[in-house]
Design a protein around this motif. Structure first.
Motif, PDB file in Angstrom:
ATOM      1  N   GLY A  13       0.823  -1.216   0.000  1.00 47.45           N
ATOM      2  CA  GLY A  13       0.000   0.000   0.000  1.00 47.45           C
ATOM      3  C   GLY A  13       0.853   1.261   0.000  1.00 47.45           C
ATOM      4  N   LYS A  14       1.946   1.235   0.795  1.00 47.71           N
ATOM      5  CA  LYS A  14       2.830   2.411   0.869  1.00 47.71           C
ATOM      6  C   LYS A  14       3.565   2.622  -0.445  1.00 47.71           C
ATOM      7  N   ALA A  15       3.803   1.524  -1.163  1.00 42.86           N
ATOM      8  CA  ALA A  15       4.516   1.623  -2.449  1.00 42.86           C
ATOM      9  C   ALA A  15       3.547   1.807  -3.619  1.00 42.86           C
ATOM     10  N   ASN A  16       2.266   2.041  -3.298  1.00 41.89           N
ATOM     11  CA  ASN A  16       1.216   2.199  -4.327  1.00 41.89           C
ATOM     12  C   ASN A  16       1.090   0.986  -5.234  1.00 41.89           C
ATOM     13  N   LYS A  17       1.399  -0.181  -4.717  1.00 36.94           N
ATOM     14  CA  LYS A  17       1.272  -1.391  -5.534  1.00 36.94           C
ATOM     15  C   LYS A  17      -0.180  -1.848  -5.511  1.00 36.94           C
ATOM     16  N   LYS A  18      -0.520  -2.643  -6.535  1.00 31.57           N
ATOM     17  CA  LYS A  18      -1.895  -3.098  -6.696  1.00 31.57           C
ATOM     18  C   LYS A  18      -2.315  -4.119  -5.639  1.00 31.57           C
TER      19      LYS A  18
ATOM     20  N   SER B 109      -2.593  -4.125  -2.470  1.00 29.45           N
ATOM     21  CA  SER B 109      -3.539  -3.705  -1.433  1.00 29.45           C
ATOM     22  C   SER B 109      -4.974  -3.609  -1.963  1.00 29.45           C
ATOM     23  N   GLN B 110      -5.115  -3.395  -3.278  1.00 27.41           N
ATOM     24  CA  GLN B 110      -6.468  -3.435  -3.880  1.00 27.41           C
ATOM     25  C   GLN B 110      -6.894  -4.887  -4.079  1.00 27.41           C
ATOM     26  N   ASP B 111      -5.980  -5.662  -4.675  1.00 31.74           N
ATOM     27  CA  ASP B 111      -6.313  -7.036  -5.062  1.00 31.74           C
ATOM     28  C   ASP B 111      -6.499  -7.959  -3.869  1.00 31.74           C
ATOM     29  N   PHE B 112      -5.657  -7.790  -2.833  1.00 35.42           N
ATOM     30  CA  PHE B 112      -5.737  -8.686  -1.676  1.00 35.42           C
ATOM     31  C   PHE B 112      -7.125  -8.617  -1.033  1.00 35.42           C
ATOM     32  N   PHE B 113      -7.564  -7.407  -0.703  1.00 32.32           N
ATOM     33  CA  PHE B 113      -8.879  -7.263  -0.054  1.00 32.32           C
ATOM     34  C   PHE B 113     -10.003  -7.712  -0.982  1.00 32.32           C
ATOM     35  N   ARG B 114      -9.883  -7.362  -2.257  1.00 37.32           N
ATOM     36  CA  ARG B 114     -10.928  -7.736  -3.220  1.00 37.32           C
ATOM     37  C   ARG B 114     -11.072  -9.264  -3.264  1.00 37.32           C
ATOM     38  N   ASP B 115      -9.948  -9.954  -3.467  1.00 35.62           N
ATOM     39  CA  ASP B 115      -9.999 -11.415  -3.599  1.00 35.62           C
ATOM     40  C   ASP B 115     -10.371 -12.096  -2.287  1.00 35.62           C
ATOM     41  N   GLU B 116      -9.895 -11.527  -1.172  1.00 38.93           N
ATOM     42  CA  GLU B 116     -10.233 -12.096   0.138  1.00 38.93           C
ATOM     43  C   GLU B 116     -11.738 -12.017   0.392  1.00 38.93           C
ATOM     44  N   TYR B 117     -12.343 -10.876   0.083  1.00 37.83           N
ATOM     45  CA  TYR B 117     -13.780 -10.704   0.326  1.00 37.83           C
ATOM     46  C   TYR B 117     -14.611 -11.562  -0.632  1.00 37.83           C
ATOM     47  N   ILE B 118     -14.115 -11.734  -1.867  1.00 32.03           N
ATOM     48  CA  ILE B 118     -14.798 -12.620  -2.817  1.00 32.03           C
ATOM     49  C   ILE B 118     -14.784 -14.051  -2.280  1.00 32.03           C
ATOM     50  N   LEU B 119     -13.652 -14.452  -1.675  1.00 27.37           N
ATOM     51  CA  LEU B 119     -13.557 -15.784  -1.061  1.00 27.37           C
ATOM     52  C   LEU B 119     -14.511 -15.903   0.132  1.00 27.37           C
ATOM     53  N   ASN B 120     -14.566 -14.881   0.981  1.00 28.49           N
ATOM     54  CA  ASN B 120     -15.487 -14.896   2.130  1.00 28.49           C
ATOM     55  C   ASN B 120     -16.923 -15.105   1.665  1.00 28.49           C
ATOM     56  N   ASN B 121     -17.292 -14.410   0.594  1.00 29.52           N
ATOM     57  CA  ASN B 121     -18.639 -14.525   0.054  1.00 29.52           C
ATOM     58  C   ASN B 121     -18.892 -15.913  -0.532  1.00 29.52           C
TER      59      ASN B 121
ATOM     60  N   CYS C 254      -8.613   3.046   4.178  1.00 28.67           N
ATOM     61  CA  CYS C 254      -7.582   2.807   5.210  1.00 28.67           C
ATOM     62  C   CYS C 254      -6.192   2.708   4.588  1.00 28.67           C
ATOM     63  N   MET C 255      -6.114   2.101   3.398  1.00 26.86           N
ATOM     64  CA  MET C 255      -4.811   1.982   2.719  1.00 26.86           C
ATOM     65  C   MET C 255      -4.246   3.354   2.368  1.00 26.86           C
ATOM     66  N   GLY C 256      -5.167   4.285   2.077  1.00 27.41           N
ATOM     67  CA  GLY C 256      -4.724   5.629   1.701  1.00 27.41           C
ATOM     68  C   GLY C 256      -4.527   6.548   2.894  1.00 27.41           C
TER      69      GLY C 256
ATOM     70  N   THR D  23     -13.810  14.048  12.339  1.00 23.45           N
ATOM     71  CA  THR D  23     -15.097  14.686  12.050  1.00 23.45           C
ATOM     72  C   THR D  23     -16.038  13.728  11.316  1.00 23.45           C
ATOM     73  N   ASP D  24     -17.311  14.089  11.296  1.00 23.57           N
ATOM     74  CA  ASP D  24     -18.307  13.294  10.548  1.00 23.57           C
ATOM     75  C   ASP D  24     -17.923  13.233   9.071  1.00 23.57           C
ATOM     76  N   GLU D  25     -17.371  14.339   8.571  1.00 26.45           N
ATOM     77  CA  GLU D  25     -16.966  14.385   7.159  1.00 26.45           C
ATOM     78  C   GLU D  25     -15.834  13.383   6.904  1.00 26.45           C
ATOM     79  N   ASP D  26     -14.881  13.307   7.847  1.00 23.79           N
ATOM     80  CA  ASP D  26     -13.788  12.328   7.730  1.00 23.79           C
ATOM     81  C   ASP D  26     -14.359  10.912   7.628  1.00 23.79           C
ATOM     82  N   VAL D  27     -15.299  10.620   8.515  1.00 22.37           N
ATOM     83  CA  VAL D  27     -15.894   9.275   8.557  1.00 22.37           C
ATOM     84  C   VAL D  27     -16.659   9.007   7.259  1.00 22.37           C
ATOM     85  N   ASN D  28     -17.448   9.989   6.809  1.00 25.62           N
ATOM     86  CA  ASN D  28     -18.221   9.828   5.562  1.00 25.62           C
ATOM     87  C   ASN D  28     -17.320   9.470   4.382  1.00 25.62           C
ATOM     88  N   ASN D  29     -16.131  10.079   4.348  1.00 27.49           N
ATOM     89  CA  ASN D  29     -15.211   9.845   3.232  1.00 27.49           C
ATOM     90  C   ASN D  29     -14.790   8.373   3.130  1.00 27.49           C
ATOM     91  N   TYR D  30     -14.740   7.692   4.281  1.00 26.65           N
ATOM     92  CA  TYR D  30     -14.366   6.272   4.286  1.00 26.65           C
ATOM     93  C   TYR D  30     -15.433   5.391   3.620  1.00 26.65           C
TER      94      TYR D  30
END
Length: 397
Positions: free
Chosen positions: A118-123, A125-137, A347-349, A379-386
């Motif tokens: 995530g710190k190195a802007n590599k993919k 951090s996108q792919d891990f969560f995506r594939d993990e959640y697809i597996l959970n489902n 969270c990654m960002g 703030t509420d705005e911070d939370v909304n952004n997530y």
């Protein structure tokens, strides 16, 4: 070899041919060695998870015992297609998942690798969560009975590959927790779905404090469906594998038989039983500020202990987690996972996840410097952004 000018002309083709063979053999040897190294690298990676057909069952064995069977991207990417194959296979009537080493079923996802990527802007951090959640489902919607033997530490990603299955078998050595707020994350892998559905406000309490449940308490909390003595686990697995053409009911019968025979801590009350009324009232507020005020006003030793834990957590994580659970309580699992994917990418960002991983897993100084450091500054705005949609990058199930 001789210099060519000293060799009789008639012999030159044979010698050139021999040189060619030697060169070819040398090349071939090098090629074979490189191929072998590549294969052993692949094999080592593949051995992080064993996927085997045994009897009527597909058996998934998480195989990183020295690292408490933490779930890597590679493991997720191997388990998912095999799970889908077994689901379609008429010969596979049951799926079992377990961990090796005896200490852990699975202590979570490999968040250190995800943070570094995530710190190195590599993919990743996108792919891990995506594939993990697809597996959970996929586990939740699996048409074959799915039995998770949650022996030992079961946290984070380990909860994701067990709790959504039909059967979860705990032992006296099971330790369950969702401690993500301590590393600037949130209880993901569908935590927003199953935690608010536990009795009263128990799930909110577990999510916000990271409280550990052990042994039979994991069953009493409603996370495990059965409880078995750890020394009987191998025999239980053998009995499941010996079933000829098991139905969900046959599998339930075997598990019930073992559960009924288990005497360990049978008469011990649920560890949080005496505190459940407090948990239900103190954690029923809609804001973190109100929950903290409730705990401060209560002033009991139990409330003080929980305050101490909550004050160590990322203020941002606490606020997004509370909202995740409130919203998740009325969403489907698919809707929750879509929401959690948005949260994961935010969270990654952000700052706190990387800081939490540094403090807890890398430097191990256990002193994260959260930003913002105070709940009032989130703030509420911070939370909304997530919770904002990722548009075409949203998780699709």
């Amino acid at each position: 070899m001789f210099p060519e000018t000293m060799v009789p002309t008639a012999l030159r083709p044979a010698i050139q041919s021999e040189e060619h063979i030697l060169r070819f053999n040398s090349f071939r040897r090098t090629h074979i060695i490189l191929q072998h190294l590549a294969m052993s690298k692949h094999t080592n990676a593949a051995e992080e998870v064993l996927l085997e057909r045994k009897g009527c069952a597909g058996v998934i064995t998480l195989n990183r015992p020295k690292l408490l069977n933490t779930l890597t991207f590679n493991m997720v990417r191997q388990i998912y297609p095999q799970l889908k194959k077994w689901e379609q296979d008429p010969e596979t009537l049951l799926i079992i998942i377990k961990g090796t080493g005896g200490k852990a079923f699975c202590a979570g996802g490999d968040v250190r690798a995800v943070s570094e990527a995530g710190k190195a802007n590599k993919k990743l951090s996108q792919d891990f969560f995506r594939d993990e959640y697809i597996l959970n489902n996929a586990i939740a919607s699996c048409r074959k009975p799915y039995v998770a033997l949650i022996h030992g530490i079961t946290m984070g990603g380990g909860v994701g590959v067990s709790v959504h299955g039909q059967f979860r078998v705990a032992t006296e050595k099971t330790v369950f927790a969702m401690p993500e707020t301590a590393i600037g994350l949130f209880p993901d892998v569908g935590g927003g779905y199953f935690l608010p559905r536990l009795q009263g406000k128990l799930g909110y309490f577990l999510a916000l404090t990271g409280f550990k449940l052990k042994g039979r308490d994991v069953h009493k909390a409603g996370i495990a469906t059965h409880f078995v003595d750890s020394e009987k686990l191998d025999t239980l697995e053998e009995d499941l594998l010996a079933l000829k053409s098991p139905s969900k009911e046959n599998i339930a019968d075997v598990l019930e038989t073992y559960h009924a025979k288990s005497k360990i801590d049978q008469d011990k009350p649920f560890i949080l039983e005496e505190h459940m009324d407090k948990i239900n009232s103190l954690f029923s507020a809609n804001t973190m500020e109100q929950i903290i005020e409730n705990l401060q006003q209560d002033g009991s030793s139990f409330a003080v202990e929980q305050l101490k834990m909550i004050n160590k957590m990322s203020p941002t994580s606490l606020k997004i987690t509370l909202r995740q659970l409130i919203e998740g309580s009325s969403k489907t699992l698919q809707e929750v996972l879509t929401m959690e994917y948005r949260l994961s990418q935010a969270c990654m960002g952000g700052h706190d996840f990387h800081e939490g991983v540094r403090a807890v897993l890398i430097d191990k100084d256990q002193s994260p410097k959260w930003k913002p450091a105070d709940l009032k500054e989130v703030t509420d705005e911070d939370v909304n952004n997530y919770f904002k949609s990722l548009g075409s990058n949203d998780l699709k199930l």
